[in-house]
Design an enzyme around this catalytic site. Structure first.
Site, PDB file in Angstrom:
ATOM      1  NE  ARG A 101      -4.207  -1.832   1.311  1.00 24.61           N
ATOM      2  CZ  ARG A 101      -5.225  -1.507   0.500  1.00 24.61           C
ATOM      3  NH1 ARG A 101      -5.081  -0.408  -0.150  1.00 24.61           N
ATOM      4  NH2 ARG A 101      -6.208  -2.614   0.186  1.00 24.61           N
ATOM      5  CG  ASP A 102       1.453   5.597  -2.324  1.00 24.72           C
ATOM      6  OD1 ASP A 102       1.881   5.526  -3.508  1.00 24.72           O
ATOM      7  OD2 ASP A 102       1.564   6.486  -1.269  1.00 24.72           O
ATOM      8  CB  ILE A 103       3.441   5.851   2.683  1.00 22.56           C
ATOM      9  CG1 ILE A 103       3.900   5.828   4.333  1.00 22.56           C
ATOM     10  CG2 ILE A 103       4.161   6.899   2.050  1.00 22.56           C
ATOM     11  CD1 ILE A 103       5.059   5.643   4.735  1.00 22.56           C
ATOM     12  CG  ASN A 111       4.170   8.966 -12.247  1.00 24.56           C
ATOM     13  OD1 ASN A 111       3.411   9.392 -13.090  1.00 24.56           O
ATOM     14  ND2 ASN A 111       3.955   9.001 -11.066  1.00 24.56           N
ATOM     15  CB  VAL A 127      10.281   6.058  -5.566  1.00 28.67           C
ATOM     16  CG1 VAL A 127      11.149   4.743  -4.980  1.00 28.67           C
ATOM     17  CG2 VAL A 127       9.804   6.534  -4.402  1.00 28.67           C
ATOM     18  CG  HIS A 155       6.673   2.962  -8.379  1.00 24.31           C
ATOM     19  ND1 HIS A 155       7.907   3.534  -8.566  1.00 24.31           N
ATOM     20  CD2 HIS A 155       5.980   3.746  -8.413  1.00 24.31           C
ATOM     21  CE1 HIS A 155       7.725   4.854  -8.388  1.00 24.31           C
ATOM     22  NE2 HIS A 155       6.537   5.239  -8.319  1.00 24.31           N
ATOM     23  CG  MET A 156       1.434   0.051 -12.750  1.00 21.40           C
ATOM     24  SD  MET A 156       1.639   0.871 -14.344  1.00 21.40           S
ATOM     25  CE  MET A 156       2.402  -0.372 -15.206  1.00 21.40           C
ATOM     26  CG  HIS A 157       1.309   4.844  -8.748  1.00 26.15           C
ATOM     27  ND1 HIS A 157       1.276   5.623  -7.421  1.00 26.15           N
ATOM     28  CD2 HIS A 157       2.304   5.281  -9.508  1.00 26.15           C
ATOM     29  CE1 HIS A 157       2.303   6.379  -7.291  1.00 26.15           C
ATOM     30  NE2 HIS A 157       3.134   6.011  -8.666  1.00 26.15           N
TER      31      HIS A 157
HETATM   32  P1  AMP Z   1       6.136   8.198  -7.897  1.00 22.93           P
HETATM   33  O1  AMP Z   1       5.986   9.882  -7.803  1.00 22.93           O
HETATM   34  O2  AMP Z   1       5.482   7.690  -9.157  1.00 22.93           O
HETATM   35  O3  AMP Z   1       7.518   7.876  -7.960  1.00 22.93           O
HETATM   36  O4  AMP Z   1       5.592   7.798  -6.603  1.00 22.93           O
HETATM   37  C1  AMP Z   1       6.085   7.185  -5.488  1.00 22.93           C
HETATM   38  C2  AMP Z   1       4.953   6.759  -4.456  1.00 22.93           C
HETATM   39  O5  AMP Z   1       5.667   6.128  -3.671  1.00 22.93           O
HETATM   40  C3  AMP Z   1       4.495   7.928  -3.709  1.00 22.93           C
HETATM   41  O6  AMP Z   1       2.945   7.826  -4.319  1.00 22.93           O
HETATM   42  C4  AMP Z   1       4.549   7.948  -2.560  1.00 22.93           C
HETATM   43  O7  AMP Z   1       3.425   8.018  -1.655  1.00 22.93           O
HETATM   44  C5  AMP Z   1       5.167   6.338  -2.332  1.00 22.93           C
HETATM   45  N1  AMP Z   1       5.895   6.148  -1.217  1.00 22.93           N
HETATM   46  C6  AMP Z   1       7.064   6.683  -0.830  1.00 22.93           C
HETATM   47  N2  AMP Z   1       7.627   6.188   0.178  1.00 22.93           N
HETATM   48  C7  AMP Z   1       6.742   4.808   0.508  1.00 22.93           C
HETATM   49  C8  AMP Z   1       6.901   3.947   1.606  1.00 22.93           C
HETATM   50  N3  AMP Z   1       7.934   3.873   2.323  1.00 22.93           N
HETATM   51  N4  AMP Z   1       5.876   3.084   1.467  1.00 22.93           N
HETATM   52  C9  AMP Z   1       4.884   3.057   0.396  1.00 22.93           C
HETATM   53  N5  AMP Z   1       4.772   4.316  -0.295  1.00 22.93           N
HETATM   54  C10 AMP Z   1       5.815   4.956  -0.469  1.00 22.93           C
END
Ligand code: AMP
Length: 125
Positions: free
Chosen positions: A34-36, A97, A106, A110-112
């Protein structure tokens, strides 16, 4: 042309077990958690376990087995969390992204999966 991967990124730390995560599913090649900072009631990130910086890196260098595993996991989660229409949901959005124009925070592919509420139009600017 070569891809460079920062092994100190936050998802690399999650994969090493250095920081916790709220795991939704795990397979041989992929992890979903799950996204934080969720943007919707359902906001799950699916990542490959190997070190790929973004989608084009993954698509170029991942094995067929990794790519199939990743896509199967994405699809399975849309059903299991109930956003897929076949599971009674109202739909969802997949987003990845890449780079600065894509506003990637990050640098581990990753895929949201985002759903559970009515979303807005995809592009705001
Ligand atoms: P992006 O902008 O596509 O790289 O999205 C990175 C995502 O990672 C964001 O939606 C953050 O909320 C999420 N995120 C960052 N750190 C963590 C974490 N420790 N656990 C879960 N999600 C995270």
């Amino acid at each position: 042309m070569a891809y460079s991967y920062d092994s100190e990124n936050i998802f690399a730390k999650i994969l090493r077990g250095d920081i916790p995560n709220d795991t939704v599913a795990e397979s041989e090649y992929s992890l979903a958690f799950r996204d934080i900072n969720p943007a919707a009631p359902e906001h799950i990130l699916v990542i490959p376990k190997q070190a790929y910086v973004n989608f084009d890196h993954f698509g170029a260098e991942a094995s067929d087995a990794e790519i199939v595993d990743f896509n199967r996991m994405l699809a399975k989660i849309t059903r299991e969390v109930g956003v897929a229409q076949v599971a009674g949901g109202e739909g969802y959005r997949l987003i990845t992204n890449a780079g600065s124009h894509g506003v990637q925070d990050v640098p581990h592919f990753h895929m949201h999966i985002i759903g559970g509420r009515q979303l807005g139009r995809m592009i705001s600017t």
